[in-house]
Every structure is written in C-alpha cells, then in structure tokens.
Design a protein around this motif. Structure first.
Motif, PDB file in Angstrom:
ATOM      1  N   ASN A  17      -1.879   8.617   5.264  1.00 55.12           N
ATOM      2  CA  ASN A  17      -2.716   8.269   4.106  1.00 55.12           C
ATOM      3  C   ASN A  17      -1.983   8.102   2.789  1.00 55.12           C
ATOM      4  N   ALA A  18      -0.657   8.010   2.867  1.00 57.81           N
ATOM      5  CA  ALA A  18       0.074   7.812   1.619  1.00 57.81           C
ATOM      6  C   ALA A  18      -0.004   6.360   1.172  1.00 57.81           C
ATOM      7  N   GLY A  19      -0.373   5.467   2.083  1.00 56.20           N
ATOM      8  CA  GLY A  19      -0.515   4.060   1.718  1.00 56.20           C
ATOM      9  C   GLY A  19       0.485   3.144   2.402  1.00 56.20           C
ATOM     10  N   LYS A  20       1.088   3.608   3.509  1.00 54.01           N
ATOM     11  CA  LYS A  20       2.078   2.791   4.219  1.00 54.01           C
ATOM     12  C   LYS A  20       1.481   1.473   4.689  1.00 54.01           C
ATOM     13  N   THR A  21       0.351   1.569   5.385  1.00 51.05           N
ATOM     14  CA  THR A  21      -0.234   0.366   5.951  1.00 51.05           C
ATOM     15  C   THR A  21      -0.666  -0.594   4.847  1.00 51.05           C
ATOM     16  N   THR A  22      -1.162  -0.038   3.761  1.00 48.23           N
ATOM     17  CA  THR A  22      -1.575  -0.881   2.647  1.00 48.23           C
ATOM     18  C   THR A  22      -0.379  -1.663   2.103  1.00 48.23           C
ATOM     19  N   ASN A 120       3.456   6.045  -4.868  1.00 52.09           N
ATOM     20  CA  ASN A 120       2.210   5.278  -4.728  1.00 52.09           C
ATOM     21  C   ASN A 120       1.016   6.015  -5.347  1.00 52.09           C
ATOM     22  N   MET A 121      -0.062   5.264  -5.495  1.00 51.62           N
ATOM     23  CA  MET A 121      -1.334   5.811  -6.008  1.00 51.62           C
ATOM     24  C   MET A 121      -1.172   6.378  -7.410  1.00 51.62           C
ATOM     25  N   ASP A 123      -2.379   5.180  -9.865  1.00 50.91           N
ATOM     26  CA  ASP A 123      -3.701   5.024 -10.505  1.00 50.91           C
ATOM     27  C   ASP A 123      -4.558   6.265 -10.267  1.00 50.91           C
ATOM     28  N   VAL A 124      -4.532   6.756  -9.024  1.00 54.74           N
ATOM     29  CA  VAL A 124      -5.313   7.953  -8.699  1.00 54.74           C
ATOM     30  C   VAL A 124      -4.778   9.159  -9.478  1.00 54.74           C
ATOM     31  N   ILE A 149       1.259   0.665  -7.150  1.00 56.04           N
ATOM     32  CA  ILE A 149      -0.120   0.794  -6.665  1.00 56.04           C
ATOM     33  C   ILE A 149      -0.212  -0.165  -5.485  1.00 56.04           C
ATOM     34  N   ALA A 150      -0.095   0.389  -4.286  1.00 65.15           N
ATOM     35  CA  ALA A 150      -0.010  -0.464  -3.101  1.00 65.15           C
ATOM     36  C   ALA A 150      -1.246  -1.338  -2.963  1.00 65.15           C
ATOM     37  N   ARG A 151      -2.360  -0.806  -3.374  1.00 66.04           N
ATOM     38  CA  ARG A 151      -3.617  -1.520  -3.183  1.00 66.04           C
ATOM     39  C   ARG A 151      -3.660  -2.808  -3.985  1.00 66.04           C
TER      40      ARG A 151
HETATM   41  P1  GDP Z   1      -1.322   5.158   5.635  1.00 62.98           P
HETATM   42  O1  GDP Z   1      -1.997   6.215   6.444  1.00 62.98           O
HETATM   43  O2  GDP Z   1      -0.100   5.675   4.989  1.00 62.98           O
HETATM   44  O3  GDP Z   1      -1.119   3.883   6.390  1.00 62.98           O
HETATM   45  O4  GDP Z   1      -2.298   4.844   4.430  1.00 62.98           O
HETATM   46  P2  GDP Z   1      -3.190   3.574   4.201  1.00 62.98           P
HETATM   47  O5  GDP Z   1      -2.371   2.405   3.809  1.00 62.98           O
HETATM   48  O6  GDP Z   1      -4.122   3.407   5.335  1.00 62.98           O
HETATM   49  O7  GDP Z   1      -3.978   4.023   2.888  1.00 62.98           O
HETATM   50  C1  GDP Z   1      -4.847   5.123   2.872  1.00 62.98           C
HETATM   51  C2  GDP Z   1      -5.927   4.890   1.832  1.00 62.98           C
HETATM   52  O8  GDP Z   1      -5.370   4.883   0.527  1.00 62.98           O
HETATM   53  C3  GDP Z   1      -6.616   3.543   1.978  1.00 62.98           C
HETATM   54  O9  GDP Z   1      -7.994   3.747   1.730  1.00 62.98           O
HETATM   55  C4  GDP Z   1      -6.007   2.684   0.888  1.00 62.98           C
HETATM   56  O10 GDP Z   1      -6.923   1.707   0.439  1.00 62.98           O
HETATM   57  C5  GDP Z   1      -5.728   3.697  -0.179  1.00 62.98           C
HETATM   58  N1  GDP Z   1      -4.627   3.320  -1.045  1.00 62.98           N
HETATM   59  C6  GDP Z   1      -3.405   2.937  -0.665  1.00 62.98           C
HETATM   60  N2  GDP Z   1      -2.640   2.709  -1.748  1.00 62.98           N
HETATM   61  C7  GDP Z   1      -3.396   2.944  -2.846  1.00 62.98           C
HETATM   62  C8  GDP Z   1      -3.160   2.874  -4.269  1.00 62.98           C
HETATM   63  O11 GDP Z   1      -2.077   2.580  -4.768  1.00 62.98           O
HETATM   64  N3  GDP Z   1      -4.191   3.213  -5.081  1.00 62.98           N
HETATM   65  C9  GDP Z   1      -5.384   3.566  -4.572  1.00 62.98           C
HETATM   66  N4  GDP Z   1      -6.362   3.873  -5.432  1.00 62.98           N
HETATM   67  N5  GDP Z   1      -5.641   3.640  -3.266  1.00 62.98           N
HETATM   68  C10 GDP Z   1      -4.653   3.330  -2.391  1.00 62.98           C
END
Ligand code: GDP
Ligand code: MG
Length: 719
Positions: A17-22, A120-121, A123-124, A149-151
C-alpha cells in the motif's frame, strides 16, 4: 563488468500500500504484462517505459515490510534484487507512515543495492500536518530522496532522472548499522572469516550474510551449507554462543535485538529534524498517556466533574462584573430617559419596552461570551471529545449522543446556565435526529433565569429543606430531559442511534487567536439573532401589560385617594394606593384579561390570574416571572427587600400553599422555553415548526405535571 545494457532494469519495492502499483501504472501505462514469479504464486508485473530516450524495464515487486525469509513475498523481493541485480531499486515510502516504511529501507541499505527513495503520498502527509525535510533525510540515509505523489504523477519525472543517475553511479557500498556491543563484536569476527572463504560473497555482502546467519535465516543457511559446510558450522557455533549470552543478559534472541536496532536507527534519523514538529506521533503518544488518566473509569468522571465545575465558576463568577456593569449602564440609560422625557406612553415604552428588552438580551452577552470561551478551550484542546466519549453510554440509552452532554451542561445541567448557548452548542452533533432531540430537551435544564424563581418559591414554602429541594430540582431536570429525549426518539424523532464514531483527536494547546475567534463568532451570532426578535417581543409584552389603561373614572378615584393621603402626610398609605392602582391597571390590561381568562383552566393546577400573568410573562423571559409576580401581588418595584416581602405575600395569600408552590415549581421548570431560546431553536432547527412544537409540547407536559401534583396534593389534604 558486464557490457553496458541497453535496457535499464528498475525494480519498485516498498511496503504494501505504499503506492508501488500506482507508480508502476503511471510509468508503464498499457505496456505491461502480468505473470508469476517462477515456482511460486506471487504475481509478477513487468512493463516498459523510456527515460530520456533510454528504454527501461520496470518490475513491480511484491509489497513487504522486511527482507527476512518468513514469507514468500519477502523471499521473492530479495531474490529478485540479489539475483537479477536491477540497475536501480526504487524504494517507495509512504510519507505519512515514515517510521514503519523506513524499516525496509534500512535493509536495502545493508544489502548495498543502488537505491532511490520515492517519498510517496506527500499529499496525505501534508494533510496530516506532517512535513518532511527531504534533504536532511537524504543526507542521513546517504541516498537520494524524491518526494512524489504517485497518484497524480507529481515529482515522478524528477524521480526517474534521479534513478538513471543512481544507476549510472553503480553499486554503492553496503550501509553499516550498529546492533549493540554483543552482536557488533560477533559480526566483526564473522566478516573476515566469510571474506576469507568468499562465502556467498558474489551475491551478498559479507556482513549481510553474517546477519542472516544470526537471524537464523533458512534460505541463507541452506545456501551457506552447500557452499562451505565447515565454515557454516563455525558461524553457527558463534551464533549459538552469542544467542546464549543474549538470552542470559537481555532475554532476547538475536533477531529481536537486530529488529530493535533497526527501529532505533530509523527513530534516530527521524528525531534529527527530518520530520517537522507538526508530526503527529509524539503528540499522539502524549495524548494516549494523558487519556489513560483522563478517561480512566473512575478518575475520568472525577476529573470531568472538576473541570466542569471550573468552567462554571469561570463563566458565572468572572462574568458577573460585566453583567453588573451592563445592568448599571442600562439603569443609567433608563434614568436619563426618565429625566429627559415627559411622562407618557412613549417614555414608558422606551424604558419598559426597549431598554429593558434590549438590556435583557445584552445582559446575557457576558455570560455567553465567557461560557463560549470556556467551551472553546475545552473543544480546541481536545478535551470535549473525551467528555462526550465518557458520557456516550448513558446518553445512548436515551437516544442521544455523547456530544449531547455539553449542551445540557451549558443550559444549566449543574444549575445556572442558559439554554440559548445550550441550543447553539448542539451544533457539534452530526446526526440530525439526535441533534433535534437534544435541542428540544436542553430547555428543561434549570437555567440562571429560573433560579431566582425557584429560590423565591422554595424559600417561601420549603425553607427548612432549601438545599435538598434545589438539589432535587437539578435531578428532576435531568430526569425529565432524558426521559423526554427518550420519548421523542421513540416517536417523532424515531431512528437509529449513531455509534460513537467521533475520534479522539490528539490534545493540543489552543491558540488565543483561535479561542477569541470562536468566542466572538458565536457571541455575535447570538446578539444578531436574538437581539432583533427580543426587542419586538419586549415591546409587545410591555404593551400587553400597559394597555388598555384604567378608565378615567377609576384613575380619578385613585388620584383623589392619593391626594387625600398626601395631605394627611401618610406616605405609607400613598405607597399602598400606588400598588393598588398598579394591580388594578394590570388586571384591566390585555395581559390581565388573558390571565383571568386562563383562570378556569389554570385552576386545575392551582394558579390564579396573577400567577398566570407572571407565567405568561415568563414566555418572554424567565426573569420576568419574579418581577411580574411582584407587580401582580401589589408590590411596587424597587422597594428594598422586594423578594422577602413577596415571600411573605405569597405565604399569606389564600391562593398559595405548599401544594400550589410545588405545582408552580414544576410548571416553571418545564414549560415553554423563553422567547430567546425559541428563536434560537427555530434558527438552529431550520424551521419554526420545531420552535412551536417545543412551546406546545413543553407547556402541555408541564401543565399536566402541575395539575397532577395539585390535584393529588389537594386530595391528600396537604394544601
Ligand atoms: P501498492 O500496494 O504499493 O501497490 O499500493 P497501490 O499502488 O495499490 O496504492 C495503494 C493506495 O494508495 C491506492 O488507493 C492508491 O490510489 C493510493 N495512492 C498511491 N499513491 C498515492 C499518492 O501519492 N497520494 C494519494 N493520496 N494516494 C495514493
Ligand atoms: Mg500493488
């Protein structure tokens, strides 16, 4: 050296959930495919992109918290990094959860892989008040840190540029973390042995292999045995020795000591100004510690009572000088109008209607200001949420919410508050029905304006048990309010109760600026909303008690009597005549007629027409009751010892007795809220429907109660 690869291999690693896939999706778009890592069911995502014209193969590694051998994901992630030798590993770190995420980071550092941290994140983190000094973090860790901000893709371009330059710089030397004297010593002894025999050194740094053997890592032990069983046995023997020693001294296995030191490493980095003070953790821990005392099952309510008592003292004692000052100001104003204008209806209206009315409204202002200031302190500091939390169980039973407690207390739950700020304080309630139920029941509390009336009646008829009756009045107010809430919530306001979801925010020191703004906003709302309406009501009430005046014939009769007494020099007689005339005028007025026409009904509860006038006046403001009773029972205003003489009057009056007194007491406590409260209820509820409902419901209830008391008491011959 291998020949320079055309294609750059980039691995994305990080906690779940750190945002790898994003990030992966952002980089590769449609150019990706999903398979499995060989031999296991862990998903392997690969894709392609270009950075500055250079093709890049991106691999999304499984999310892990660590690089031990405990789970398949961890093994896959570390095998990939070690065996496939990516040109660069991007460690995606959740900025809002830095401490936990950096635990994995320091293991990558020890592995000595080419690393870039994608913070990452942000913004959060920003929303949670966390600010990170990326330069400092980068310096302390010795790797580049790029906030992204990966998103949205913000910062990703810079991340890629940094990644390419890190790849170009080649493999860094592994970081050297400290694990305490015992483990450091054994590692220092292991490393030369491992190097000497080149045990797994083409895959892992020597110190890392030593650490893994200390951690009892199955996979490394297996590989190590295959490579050099003799050395492995020796290393295991060293491990056993240190393990026994650690068991004897700190009662922990090496794995635990190693994990502790990794966390310590992360903590020490974060402590060095990396995370700006706005960071929540410290304060959260402090809050937890405070809460252990403040919401304690036994201590909590005691502390709450003490704090509420302070709020009370603060509000009602410290505001009194302002209240007195304002009262003085309006008295001066009334005097100067009195002196400046000739006698007549205009002067009478200005003094009794406008100045008294506006004075009545503004008279509340200091109390409201102080009360709101005190509440703002409790609210902004986070304590109010704890009070609500503690009270929720009880309130829940009556269909209310923990947050209802403040409105009740403000309205006079401990005796002597005001329903106006109480009604406004219901704004903290989120569920409309619970809010409405609270709004409609807070006027049952014994507000500061009811107190003089209660004191008067109790003093006149139950003086031997004064304290007990006052206490009973408070208990009765709560009982009636809660039962009425339960009734409302199971009839007109039926609906689900909301669970207590309000989170307990961390404590913080309120800012003076914030407190003053909160206080002023609410006070001004009161002045604006209540002020305009009460002026009209006050003038109306004055008119009702003044018009129509006595017929000329009557007035002439009193004038004649008065001049007779004056010539006789009997000033007492003059006062008596004044009082008699006032009573006659009142009886003749609209209010008097209303009072008399209500008598057939009010008789059921033992009230005569003069009591009725006072009670009707109480619709405008409860403090009117005492003064109107005074007028109605032939007492000129302003005479000294007014209350004690009124007390004697009531005691002697044939219409009054202890049963009537008890009925009146209950009626006054529970009938319609005063006009200012009504206006506030209408505004807060968003419709006059509820304001009228409250007037009707409360009056009906109070009357039935009073009638039952009077009838039963009379039947029992107590009157
Ligand atoms: P993974 O488990 O590392 O692959 O994480 P995901 O890419 O699936 O991201 C987990 C959640 O965090 C998802 O709901 C994304 O939309 C959210 N997310 C990822 N990057 C960011 C970011 O930079 N900002 C915000 N607000 N949310 C993010
Ligand atoms: Mg993922």
């Amino acid at each position: 050296m291998e020949p320079a690869r055309e294609e750059l291999l980039m691995a994305l690693a990080g906690n779940p959930n750190a945002g790898k896939t994003t990030l992966f999706n952002h980089l590769t778009g449609a150019r990706q495919h999903v398979g499995n890592y060989p031999g296991v069911t862990v998903e392997k995502k690969e894709g392609h992109c270009e950075v500055g014209g250079r093709p890049v193969r991106v691999v999304d590694l499984p999310g892990t918290y660590s690089l031990t051998a405990y789970s398949v994901e961890e093994l896959v992630a570390r095998d990939f990094v070690v065996n496939e030798r990516p040109d660069v590993v991007i460690d995606i770190v959740d900025a809002s959860n830095l401490e936990r995420n950096l635990y994995l980071t320091c293991q990558f550092l020890e592995l000595g892989v080419p690393l870039v941290i994608a913070l990452n994140m942000i913004d959060v983190a920003g929303k949670r008040g966390i600010e990170i000094d990326t330069d400092r973090l980068s310096n302390l860790l010795g790797v580049p840190v790029v906030p992204i901000i990966a998103r949205s893709g913000q910062g990703v371009e810079r991340l890629m540029e940094t990644a390419v330059s890190v790849a170009a710089a080649g493999k860094p030397s592994p970081a050297l973390l400290r694990y305490g004297p015992d483990l450091d010593e054994v590692l220092a002894a292991m490393v030369p042995l491992i190097r000497e025999k080149s045990l797994l050194t083409d895959t892992y740094p020597a110190r890392w292999t030593g650490l893994k053997i200390l951690e009892n890592d199955e996979q490394i032990l297996e590989k190590s045995r295959q490579a050099d069983s003799e050395l492995t046995a020796r290393l295991l023997a060293m491990t056993e020795t240190v393990t026994r020693h650690l068991q004897n001294t700190v009662e922990a296995y090496p794995e635990a000591v190693i994990a502790d030191h990794r966390y310590g490493f992360v903590k020490s980095i974060l402590r060095q100004g990396v995370v700006k003070q706005k960071y929540d953790t410290e304060r959260l821990y402090a809050s937890d510690r405070i809460d252990r005392v403040v919401t304690h099952r036994l201590l909590g309510p005691l502390i709450m009572a003490a704090i509420l008592f302070c709020l009370y003292t603060f509000t009602f004692s410290y505001s009194s000088f302002l209240v007195d000052w304002l009262a003085g100001l309006f008295a001066v104003l009334a005097d100067s109008v009195d002196a400046a204008l000739p006698d007549g209806p205009l002067k009478s209206m200005l003094i009794s209607g406008v100045i008294d009315g506006v004075g009545g409204v503004l008279g509340f202002v200091p109390i409201i200001m102080f009360m709101f200031f005190g509440i703002a302190v409790l609210e902004d500091s986070g304590y109010l949420a704890r009070v609500a939390f503690m009270m929720d169980r009880i309130f829940h039973f009556f269909g209310l919410h923990g947050s209802s407690v403040m409105p009740f207390i403000v309205s006079g739950g401990i005796a002597g508050g005001c329903a106006v700020p109480g009604v406004m304080a219901t704004r903290t309630l989120r569920s409309p029905k619970e809010r409405m139920a609270t709004l409609l029941t807070v006027p049952f509390m014994n507000c500061g304006a009811k107190l003089p009336v209660l004191t008067l009646i109790i003093g006149a008829f139950f003086s031997s048990h004064q304290a007990r009756y006052m206490f009973l009045a408070t208990v009765a107010a709560w009982l009636v309010a809660l039962l009425a809430a339960k009734l409302l919530r199971s009839t007109v306001l039926r609906g689900e109760s909301t669970p207590f979801v309000m989170e307990l925010p961390p404590y913080r020191v309120p800012t003076i600026r914030g407190l003053l703004i909160h206080t002023w906003e609410r006070t001004w709302q009161y002045i604006k909303k209540a002020g305009t309406v009460i002026l009209g009501i006050s003038i109306l009430l004055w008119a009702m008690m003044t018009y129509p005046g006595l017929p000329d014939q009557e007035r002439n009769r009193y004038d004649a009597l008065r001049s007779q007494a004056m010539t006789a020099g009997d000033s007492l007689r003059v006062q008596e005549i004044d009082a008699l005339q006032a009573e006659a005028a009142l009886r003749h007025s609209i209010a008097g007629r209303i009072g008399r026409s209500l008598e057939p009904v009010s008789r059921l509860a033992g009230f005569d027409w003069r009591t009725n006038i006072a009670l009707v006046g109480g619709f405008a403001a409860k403090e009117v009751i005492v003064s109107t009773l005074g007028t109605a029972y032939s007492l000129g205003e302003g005479s000294t010892g007014e209350e004690s003489s009124l007390t004697r009057r009531l005691q002697k009056d044939p219409h009054w007795n202890p049963v009537v007194a008890l009925a009146a007491l209950c009626f006054i406590m529970f009938y319609a809220p005063c006009s200012v409260t009504i206006v506030c209820i209408a505004r807060e509820a968003g419709s006059w429907k509820w304001a009228f409902f409250s007037m009707g419901f409360n009056t009906l209830f109070a009357f039935l109660l009073a009638a039952v008391i009077y009838q039963a008491g009379t039947l029992l011959g107590l009157g």
